[in-house]
Design an enzyme around this catalytic site. Sequence first.
Site, PDB file in Angstrom:
ATOM      1  N   LYS A  53       0.933  -1.393   0.121  1.00 55.60           N
ATOM      2  CA  LYS A  53      -0.201   0.130   0.284  1.00 55.60           C
ATOM      3  C   LYS A  53       0.842   1.133   0.026  1.00 55.60           C
ATOM      4  CE  LYS A  53      -2.733   0.813   3.765  1.00 55.60           C
ATOM      5  NZ  LYS A  53      -2.702   2.337   4.296  1.00 55.60           N
ATOM      6  N   SER A  54       1.856   1.354   0.823  1.00 57.50           N
ATOM      7  CA  SER A  54       2.716   2.548   0.871  1.00 57.50           C
ATOM      8  C   SER A  54       3.497   2.735  -0.489  1.00 57.50           C
ATOM      9  CB  SER A  54       3.663   2.281   1.955  1.00 57.50           C
ATOM     10  OG  SER A  54       3.163   2.218   3.403  1.00 57.50           O
TER      11      SER A  54
ATOM     12  N   ARG B  75       2.873   5.850  -3.159  1.00 59.24           N
ATOM     13  CA  ARG B  75       4.063   6.807  -3.512  1.00 59.24           C
ATOM     14  C   ARG B  75       4.583   6.554  -5.165  1.00 59.24           C
ATOM     15  NH1 ARG B  75       4.216   5.542   1.772  1.00 59.24           N
ATOM     16  NH2 ARG B  75       5.390   6.886   2.969  1.00 59.24           N
TER      17      ARG B  75
ATOM     18  N   GLY C 166      -4.961   8.199   5.253  1.00 58.21           N
ATOM     19  CA  GLY C 166      -3.986   9.254   5.796  1.00 58.21           C
ATOM     20  C   GLY C 166      -2.807   9.333   4.766  1.00 58.21           C
TER      21      GLY C 166
ATOM     22  N   ARG D 264      -8.620  12.726  12.514  1.00 60.69           N
ATOM     23  CA  ARG D 264      -6.929  12.369  12.693  1.00 60.69           C
ATOM     24  C   ARG D 264      -6.384  13.693  12.353  1.00 60.69           C
ATOM     25  NH1 ARG D 264      -5.570   7.383   9.027  1.00 60.69           N
ATOM     26  NH2 ARG D 264      -3.453   7.513  10.327  1.00 60.69           N
TER      27      ARG D 264
ATOM     28  N   ASP E 296       2.094  -0.977  11.988  1.00 59.38           N
ATOM     29  CA  ASP E 296       0.469  -1.587  11.543  1.00 59.38           C
ATOM     30  C   ASP E 296       0.512  -2.810  11.948  1.00 59.38           C
ATOM     31  OD1 ASP E 296       0.050   1.181  10.399  1.00 59.38           O
ATOM     32  OD2 ASP E 296       1.029   0.403   8.280  1.00 59.38           O
TER      33      ASP E 296
ATOM     34  N   LYS F  68      -4.644   6.331  14.602  1.00 62.16           N
ATOM     35  CA  LYS F  68      -4.631   5.601  13.422  1.00 62.16           C
ATOM     36  C   LYS F  68      -6.145   5.744  12.943  1.00 62.16           C
ATOM     37  CE  LYS F  68      -0.336   4.576  13.008  1.00 62.16           C
ATOM     38  NZ  LYS F  68       0.514   5.283  12.011  1.00 62.16           N
TER      39      LYS F  68
ATOM     40  N   ARG G 250      -6.768   2.540  17.967  1.00 56.35           N
ATOM     41  CA  ARG G 250      -6.595   0.955  17.826  1.00 56.35           C
ATOM     42  C   ARG G 250      -6.333   0.487  19.236  1.00 56.35           C
ATOM     43  NH1 ARG G 250      -3.412   0.557  12.049  1.00 56.35           N
ATOM     44  NH2 ARG G 250      -5.185   0.565  10.973  1.00 56.35           N
TER      45      ARG G 250
ATOM     46  N   ARG H 101      -7.801  -2.891   9.681  1.00 51.21           N
ATOM     47  CA  ARG H 101      -6.721  -3.825  10.265  1.00 51.21           C
ATOM     48  C   ARG H 101      -7.465  -4.459  11.648  1.00 51.21           C
ATOM     49  NH1 ARG H 101      -2.474  -2.772   7.123  1.00 51.21           N
ATOM     50  NH2 ARG H 101      -1.747  -0.679   6.693  1.00 51.21           N
TER      51      ARG H 101
HETATM   52  C1  S3P Z   1       2.346   5.115   6.418  1.00 52.34           C
HETATM   53  C2  S3P Z   1       3.060   5.526   7.576  1.00 52.34           C
HETATM   54  C3  S3P Z   1       2.508   4.955   8.983  1.00 52.34           C
HETATM   55  C4  S3P Z   1       1.577   3.803   8.701  1.00 52.34           C
HETATM   56  C5  S3P Z   1       0.512   3.772   7.571  1.00 52.34           C
HETATM   57  C6  S3P Z   1       1.248   4.033   6.138  1.00 52.34           C
HETATM   58  C7  S3P Z   1       3.058   5.564   5.023  1.00 52.34           C
HETATM   59  O1  S3P Z   1       1.796   6.124   9.515  1.00 52.34           O
HETATM   60  O2  S3P Z   1       0.787   3.690   9.927  1.00 52.34           O
HETATM   61  O3  S3P Z   1      -0.334   2.567   7.434  1.00 52.34           O
HETATM   62  O4  S3P Z   1       2.498   4.903   3.762  1.00 52.34           O
HETATM   63  O5  S3P Z   1       3.683   6.523   5.014  1.00 52.34           O
HETATM   64  P1  S3P Z   1       2.508   7.426  10.080  1.00 52.34           P
HETATM   65  O6  S3P Z   1       3.324   7.905   9.343  1.00 52.34           O
HETATM   66  O7  S3P Z   1       1.493   8.163  10.766  1.00 52.34           O
HETATM   67  O8  S3P Z   1       3.249   6.519  11.164  1.00 52.34           O
END
Ligand code: S3P
Length: 430
Positions: free
Chosen positions: A18-19, A23, A91, A119, A315, A342, A346, A388
């Site tokens: 996902k991350s 990006r 987020g 958030r 996560d 989150k 959580r 999650r």
């Molecule tokens: C993420 C960073 C994390 C993670 C989120 C994905 C990212 O959050 O918990 O699921 O893709 O950069 P934080 O930056 O708030 O720690």
Amino acid sequence: MIPMPDRSLRHARVPGDKSITHRALLAAALTGGLSRIREPLVAGDTNATRRVLTALGVPIETLPAGELQVVGRGLRGLIAPEAPLDCGNSGTTARLLLGILAAQPLVASLTGDDSLRSRPMRRVTRPLREMGARIRELGDADRLPVEITGGELRPLRFEDATASAQVKSAVLLAGLCGGQPVTVTEPLRSRDHTERLLRGLGVPLSERSGAAGHEIRLEPVGQIPPFDVTVPGDFSAAAFLVAAALLLGTPLRIHGVGVNPTRTGLLDVLARMGAPVAVLEPRQQGAEPVADLLVSAGELRGTTVVGTEIPALVDEVPVLAVLAARAEGETTITGAGELRVKESDRISMLVANLRAIGVVAEELPDGLVVQGTRNSLRGAVATAGDHRIAMAFGVLGALPGCELRIDDRAAAAVSFPGFWQELRRLETGP
Ligand code: S3P
């Protein structure tokens, strides 16, 4: 006659990370040409990133083999959206996009679903304001919706109080798009996918660790080139299958999973709990390390997880909490206050749900304590729409003798469409 459970080795794959998918989409939009993203995550969260980029004038097409083709508009070439940008539940979309928009000569407003609108956003709007972006909170303080007016930016040296990859990435992307050097210091290393991707595109990035934490410095470039990337399987999605395999006692090999060390803290904890997961055939896939994960049956024992370990498993705390519920003895997780902000709180959700199904658990200000049990677990689980939480309790609910009613199973589609089918395959056989 009772059929014997099938304990032959199973094979699985998980959706793209996902991350990294977020990006790759965002970086591709900033190039001056045609990029290709192979094996991306296609799910609620990454669809949000695709949707907002489309609204900012970035054509994105799904090709027949499922890869995404993105036509970049350059570092400062996004166009003003006609309507508020809806980041859904994501987020990462909201925060990284704010960094990019800070440097675009346009006005845009950002919003999201109920969870995202609850958030904190000042963690990212504060440094972006310092760089020169004008940001107006349209609703509650520190929350979406906000309106951002981007433009000329200043360099920034930013010391973050929390280890947040989203905040770090927002500042790095603002520096990249704004053509300004930026330095971010984080107290502990958070996931470094942005740094790896940008470095691979020729952006000068230097890093050093010291007493104050980990420092990343980005030097500006005139443009970034289009690229072709294959997204590794998502370790955070794999974690749920790892947990299910362990608790069901089903050997499982998960193929092609990202094993970036800033993400794999769960593996260290599992080794300590007595259930090591083997990392097989490690290989490099573009800028990211990838491997197969081999899970064998093992008895779990409780452990202690401390704050310095949290960023690399942030996560995975929900899945760790349900593993703890099946481990022998007590598990304590501390230094995890970030979990309260989150997709849901959580810490309180985990403790309330564990108690509701018959597990002894205690809430701490920055974590939780869970007592393992072998009892059958039964009851209702409230997810607050948190993917999650839904998947973590889904794993527990798959165990023989456990009967859980999860209020929003569909929430899994935020990050892992197909989760319930994969889980069912593990329960029932190949
Ligand atoms: C993420 C960073 C994390 C993670 C989120 C994905 C990212 O959050 O918990 O699921 O893709 O950069 P934080 O930056 O708030 O720690």
